[in-house]
Design a protein around this motif. Structure first.
Motif, PDB file in Angstrom:
ATOM      1  N   LEU A 184      39.343 -18.114   0.320  1.00 60.66           N
ATOM      2  CA  LEU A 184      37.951 -18.461   0.604  1.00 60.66           C
ATOM      3  C   LEU A 184      37.739 -19.960   0.415  1.00 60.66           C
ATOM      4  O   LEU A 184      38.182 -20.539  -0.577  1.00 60.66           O
ATOM      5  CB  LEU A 184      37.002 -17.696  -0.329  1.00 60.66           C
TER       6      LEU A 184
ATOM      7  N   HIS B  98      34.485 -22.585   0.127  1.00 63.03           N
ATOM      8  CA  HIS B  98      33.032 -22.550  -0.053  1.00 63.03           C
ATOM      9  C   HIS B  98      32.587 -23.778  -0.836  1.00 63.03           C
ATOM     10  O   HIS B  98      33.394 -24.438  -1.504  1.00 63.03           O
ATOM     11  CB  HIS B  98      32.611 -21.287  -0.816  1.00 63.03           C
TER      12      HIS B  98
ATOM     13  N   SER C   9      32.288 -12.669   1.533  1.00 59.74           N
ATOM     14  CA  SER C   9      33.728 -12.878   1.760  1.00 59.74           C
ATOM     15  C   SER C   9      34.502 -11.588   1.528  1.00 59.74           C
ATOM     16  O   SER C   9      35.494 -11.316   2.228  1.00 59.74           O
ATOM     17  CB  SER C   9      34.252 -13.997   0.853  1.00 59.74           C
TER      18      SER C   9
END
Length: 671
Positions: free
Chosen positions: A201, A203, A237
């Motif tokens: 992920l 972010h 996610s």
């Protein structure tokens, strides 16, 4: 669809000159009020919606894709104008540039391209976007189909296959020990069968406190934590990871101990491996904080592929497809996520990348760049203009070692140019946050990495400069790199990947040394120095705070200097570091270090000597720190011998060095 105003662009005279008073020559009127533009945008005109949206983003500071409200500039004169011309090197494609302005705002350029439909057939297949949000079945099907197609059909992506025997130290397992829970597993405490393919992920951390892995939170994360307890971006996610058929995810804040310097240092050095061995990276590209999530409502009508048939009286006509040339700049380069420095290597090193944007999802791998609007790949005319993508890989088996490393260095220079302008929460992360890419270059070129610089490209590599300087440049408050490295400044920088067009190097015997903070040679450093043998010239630099009339005294004469790169016949100086002028000082006794001597343009009778202005540290005689970059203009044609202007030049009494060869070279150190 296109509104009446935009359809009129394709009628009448193609070559017609402007018939009204415009800001720029050869422009034509589009909309003469903001409310008129707003009305067309509200009716889903492909062009006007984008114009109005970018106008609002730039001048009302709204998020890209926001549903726009009534204009807040009532009563202020406004106009939208455009220029129309054949696209360079093509008599079939048409380029159009819009300029939006009012007296309170500067010009905003927006670029579109009209290409004949028959040239775009391969990109125009498949259904248009029909869902009104990016959390739709349609969007998730696009993500799954893109991943499946890549795994099954892409040779280049397959060549960089995953290391099936390498896993991160920790992974989050989905729906474990029960559904809608996650558990943190340690690789060292499990069997290989317990770990599997994983997603990563990307972010933005944001300003709010979010759940993190610490010694205190570890027991609950290891036991199993409800997904509902996580920030919205983390929840989204996990849903996307499930949708892709994967059961593990790696999230930085939950897989690295945030209260252990030792664990953080170890895991930061492995970050490149974490992302390059993941099946795919998914990104909350449009979100500036974890509570904003992946998904957005959207106006799917403005994502419909748009065509128009022209009827000009004085130009050949065709059926055209309308392309927004700045879609990648607006949705990538200016997105919240890609303004974050750490994401540079996450983006580059990931095998595959799914961007969840404000209006649609974007797919990237080493063979394809696709969007929900262009599911089979975006037209080449708009593919990532201005952004380095996965298609710019650093693996060229068919090249010689020398050509391959030259290509890799060009990519590195482009990466650093972008990366250096992005934000960091922790100043000392500057080298760490790009260390994964540096490790990859070391593997390919077998070169020594020196605090952001490459040994094979010294001394020319020292000639980086601040990009478009307008004021004294900022240095990092905490030590993170020596003054001769671009990593020491808090500015966007430019590295010349080509060295220079033609000329000779003036520096010999360059020796660099670094003291590492940890075992990672591409990570954080404690100190570094550069020792060399070169020519030195004493100079006095007078800085004009207004940036207009700075002066340089060298060789018993004063000359005016500029910080503008279009002043090709002037001596160019970036300007001083802000720390040097913070006490009001405007005059500095410095040493000029010439590094390169040559020419840029053979048609100009200008020889350039490029180098650095150095400032004594006053700690040890002959020890300097970089003050700024200087490009000296000599009004004569280039000759390869030693610059005659330096022969016998009169030096000031405060010239200092470690050693002198008695002819023209001094030995000294830069820290």
């Amino acid at each position: 669809m296109l509104c009446n105003k935009c359809q009129e662009i394709f009628t009448g005279s193609f070559w017609q000159d402007s018939t009204y008073d415009t800001i720029l020559s050869h422009t034509r009127l589009h909309h003469d009020t903001e409310s008129s533009l707003q009305k067309s945008a509200g009716e889903n005109c492909f062009i006007c919606w984008r114009l109005q949206n970018q106008w609002a983003v730039r001048h009302q500071k709204l998020e890209v894709g926001t549903n726009l409200k009534e204009p807040n500039n009532a009563g202020i004169p406004f106009r939208s104008e455009y220029t129309l011309e054949p696209y360079p090197n093509s008599d079939q494609r048409i380029a159009i540039m819009f300029q939006l302005s009012n007296p309170k705002c500067s010009l905003l350029p927006c670029h579109f391209l009209f290409t004949p439909v028959q040239e775009q057939i391969q990109w125009l297949t498949g259904p248009d976007v029909s869902s009104d949000n990016t959390n739709s079945l349609e969007t998730l099907q696009f993500a799954r189909a893109s991943l499946h197609s890549c795994l099954q059909n892409h040779r280049l992506c397959g060549e960089r296959s995953l290391n099936q025997y390498w896993y991160p130290t920790r992974l989050l397992k989905l729906d474990y020990p029960t559904k809608d829970c996650i558990s943190l597993l340690n690789y060292s405490e499990t069997s290989d069968e317990d770990f599997s393919t994983y997603i990563t992920l990307s972010h933005c951390w944001g300003q709010k406190e979010l759940i993190r892995l610490t010694l205190a939170t570890y027991p609950s994360l290891a036991k199993g934590l409800s997904v509902d307890a996580l920030p919205r971006t983390f929840q989204d996610s996990i849903n996307v990871t499930r949708s892709l058929g994967v059961h593990f995810i790696w999230i930085d804040s939950l897989c690295i101990f945030q209260d252990s310097k030792d664990d953080w240092a170890i895991e930061a050095s492995r970050m490149g491996q974490v992302y390059s061995n993941a099946l795919c990276n998914i990104a909350a590209t449009a979100s500036s904080s974890p509570d904003q999530g992946f998904f957005r409502l959207r106006n799917h009508h403005v994502l419909e592929r748009t065509e128009i048939t022209s009827s000009w009286a004085d130009y050949h006509n065709s059926k055209y497809h309308v392309l927004d040339r700045l879609v990648f700049r607006n949705h990538f380069l200016e997105s919240p996520l890609l303004q974050r420095a750490w994401v540079t290597q996450e983006h580059y090193l990931s095998q595959r990348f799914l961007h969840f944007g404000a209006q649609q999802v974007f797919w990237e791998c080493r063979e394809t760049i696709a969007t929900e609007m262009y599911k089979n790949g975006v037209p080449l005319d708009i593919a990532c203009d201005g952004i380095i993508t996965k298609t710019d890989d650093m693996k060229w088996e068919d090249m010689s070692d020398e050509d391959r490393c030259d290509k890799v260095y060009t990519v590195w220079c482009d990466l650093v140019h972008n990366y250096s302008g992005y934000g960091l929460t922790v100043e000392t992360d500057k080298l760490i946050a790009i260390s994964g890419i540096a490790k990859r270059i070391r593997e390919i070129c077998n070169d020594e990495y020196l605090a952001g610089m490459w040994n094979a490209h010294l001394p020319i590599g020292l000639l980086w400069r601040v990009w478009r300087p307008r004021r004294p440049y900022a240095l990092s408050k905490a030590y993170r790199a020596p003054s001769w490295s671009w990593a020491s400044v808090k500015e966007r920088v430019f590295l010349d990947s080509q060295g220079h067009f033609s000329g000779v190097e003036l520096v010999k015997d360059v020796h660099a040394s670094t003291v590492l903070a940890h075992d990672d040679p591409t990570g954080e450093i404690v100190s570094a120095s550069l020792r060399m043998s070169a020519f030195l010239i004493t100079v006095i630099y007078k800085h004009d705070p207004e940036g207009r009339h700075s002066q340089l005294f060298m060789g018993q004469q004063w000359s005016e200097v500029s910080n503008q790169w279009y002043d090709s016949k002037k001596t160019i100086v970036d300007g001083p570091p802000s720390a040097a002028t913070s006490d009001g000082t405007t005059e500095f006794k410095l040493h000029f270090l010439p590094i390169w001597h040559g020419y840029v343009d053979m048609t100009e009778a200008v020889t350039r000597v490029t180098g650095l202005l150095l400032q004594p540290t006053r700690r040890v005689r002959g020890e300097f720190r970089r003050f700024t970059y200087m490009n000296l203009a000599l009004e004569r044609t280039f000759t390869p011998e030693w610059p005659k202007e330096f022969v016998g030049i009169e030096q000031e009494s405060w010239l200092e060095y470690e050693e002198f060869d008695g002819i023209n070279r001094y030995r000294f150190t830069i820290v």
